[in-house]
Scaffold this active site. Structure first.
Site, PDB file in Angstrom:
ATOM      1  N   ILE A  40       0.869  -1.168   0.000  1.00  0.00           N
ATOM      2  CA  ILE A  40       0.000   0.000   0.000  1.00  0.00           C
ATOM      3  C   ILE A  40       0.912   1.226   0.000  1.00  0.00           C
ATOM      4  CG2 ILE A  40      -2.025  -1.056   1.038  1.00  0.00           C
ATOM      5  CD1 ILE A  40      -1.209  -0.071   3.731  1.00  0.00           C
ATOM      6  N   ASP A  41       0.395   2.316  -0.541  1.00  0.00           N
ATOM      7  CA  ASP A  41       1.209   3.517  -0.711  1.00  0.00           C
ATOM      8  C   ASP A  41       1.744   4.035   0.615  1.00  0.00           C
ATOM      9  OD1 ASP A  41       0.500   3.373  -3.395  1.00  0.00           O
ATOM     10  OD2 ASP A  41      -1.170   4.777  -3.157  1.00  0.00           O
ATOM     11  N   LYS A  42       2.824   4.780   0.542  1.00  0.00           N
ATOM     12  CA  LYS A  42       3.447   5.369   1.731  1.00  0.00           C
ATOM     13  C   LYS A  42       2.423   6.076   2.614  1.00  0.00           C
ATOM     14  CE  LYS A  42       6.628   9.040   3.120  1.00  0.00           C
ATOM     15  NZ  LYS A  42       7.553  10.119   2.659  1.00  0.00           N
ATOM     16  N   ARG A  50      -7.062   5.498  -5.972  1.00  0.00           N
ATOM     17  CA  ARG A  50      -6.866   6.937  -6.141  1.00  0.00           C
ATOM     18  C   ARG A  50      -7.100   7.353  -7.587  1.00  0.00           C
ATOM     19  NH1 ARG A  50      -0.957   7.539  -3.919  1.00  0.00           N
ATOM     20  NH2 ARG A  50      -1.344   9.758  -4.332  1.00  0.00           N
TER      21      ARG A  50
END
Length: 343
Positions: free
Chosen positions: A142-144, A263
């Site tokens: 998962i993204d930062k 997103r």
């Protein structure tokens, strides 16, 4: 020290060594096709003392093949004493509730302070190894600046089993997101957007290809007509805020798991996520609808409002179906409280 694994080639084997080993190596040995190919190339596979370094070498029923499986090497990634929120752990895997701001895996721009660095310290050297290296097996990311649940393999057996489930889209992943606007199944603009449809129960389905943006290599973009990797996101409204509704809390479920998928898809549908610095554009909070106080909170939210809330999968060793939930982090909870009390 190497461990000798002895294999007797079974009845009616494939003619090639690599395919025969892939069939006959016990599942408990947790040697993937890729790992077997590497061991063959390294000269670790023998028959009667003869090294078999050609994956196409012919084998017959009854051949005794010996594989010298080396002990897992130490990872070049250094352990760091970083606190972790461990949701579940056993000999095969660990489920972590990752905080926003933490990168999953070291990269040139972030060599330290990552989830992998933290896990290596947490494991304290007690790793059976993934791919011949004593390292955690990352099967999804998962993204930062997205918070929430991740499962990480501690062994080759777990890595193979989990990776197969994510590839087959049989793992369940649900997110919570706060977006601009409220997806409405009767909105002609939304239904006129390519790749967007409404399923029973008012579930918004967004399907497209996803690939790197043609001019901005840091972004992903929506493509159609066979371009990009197939991606499917489903979203439903859990709550809406203000009157008329101007913002919403969504549940987003992934059928596929592509980079930045939720997103990008929500921005494509015209409902970009609050705080998203890449896909949110320069959208300003709807002050007239939600008021100055809430608008200030929305404008000050400093990451994409996205949280990996639910994770489900079959345990790669026991086969038991596991399901986990991670409550919303404090920053998203605080933002929702403000939105819920709009006057």
């Amino acid at each position: 020290m190497d461990k000798a694994l002895r294999i007797i080639i079974g009845e009616a084997p494939p003619a090639r060594l690599d395919k025969a080993l892939a069939r006959d190596v016990p599942e408990a040995a947790a040697l993937s096709r890729t790992r077997l190919a590497k061991l063959i190339a390294e000269g670790a596979v023998t028959r009667g003392g003869e090294v078999l370094s050609d994956p196409k070498a012919k084998v017959v029923e009854g051949d005794e093949i010996v594989i010298a499986v080396p002990q897992a090497e130490e990872s070049h990634i250094g352990p760091e004493d970083i606190p972790l929120d461990i949701v579940w752990e056993d000999d095969d895997l660990v489920v972590v509730n990752k905080p926003a701001g933490m990168v999953v895996h070291p990269a040139p721009g972030t060599p330290m302070g990552t989830l992998v660095n933290a896990l290596l310290h947490h494991f304290g050297g007690k790793l059976s190894g993934v791919g011949g290296v004593a390292r955690p097996g990352i099967v999804h990311r998962i993204d930062k600046d997205t918070s929430g649940l991740l499962v990480v393999a501690k062994s080759d057996r777990a890595h193979h089993g989990l990776a197969a489930q994510f590839e087959a889209h049989s793992a369940d992943r649900a997110y919570r997101a706060i977006c601009y606007g409220v997806p409405n199944q009767g909105d002609p603009r939304l239904l006129g957007t390519r790749g967007v449809s409404v399923e029973p129960g008012g579930v918004l389905c967004i399907q497209s290809g996803l690939a790197r943006h043609k001019t901005d290599r840091q972004r992903q973009a929506v493509f159609f007509d066979g371009q990009g990797r197939h991606a499917v996101t489903r979203a439903r409204v859990l709550e809406s805020f203000s009157q008329p509704p101007a913002m919403a809390l969504l549940e987003c479920r992934l059928e596929t798991g592509r980079t930045h998928q939720i997103r990008v898809h929500m921005a494509h549908a015209g409902h970009g996520l609050v705080g998203d610095p890449v896909y949110g554009g320069r959208r300003k909070p709807p002050v007239k609808a939600i008021g100055e106080v809430a608008a200030t909170e929305v404008a000050g939210f400093d990451r994409q409002a996205l949280h990996a809330f639910e994770l489900g999968f079959d345990h790669p060793a026991s086969g038991e179906r596991l399901r986990f939930e991670a409550p919303l982090p404090a920053d998203m909870q605080a933002l929702l409280e403000v939105l819920r009390h709009i006057e």
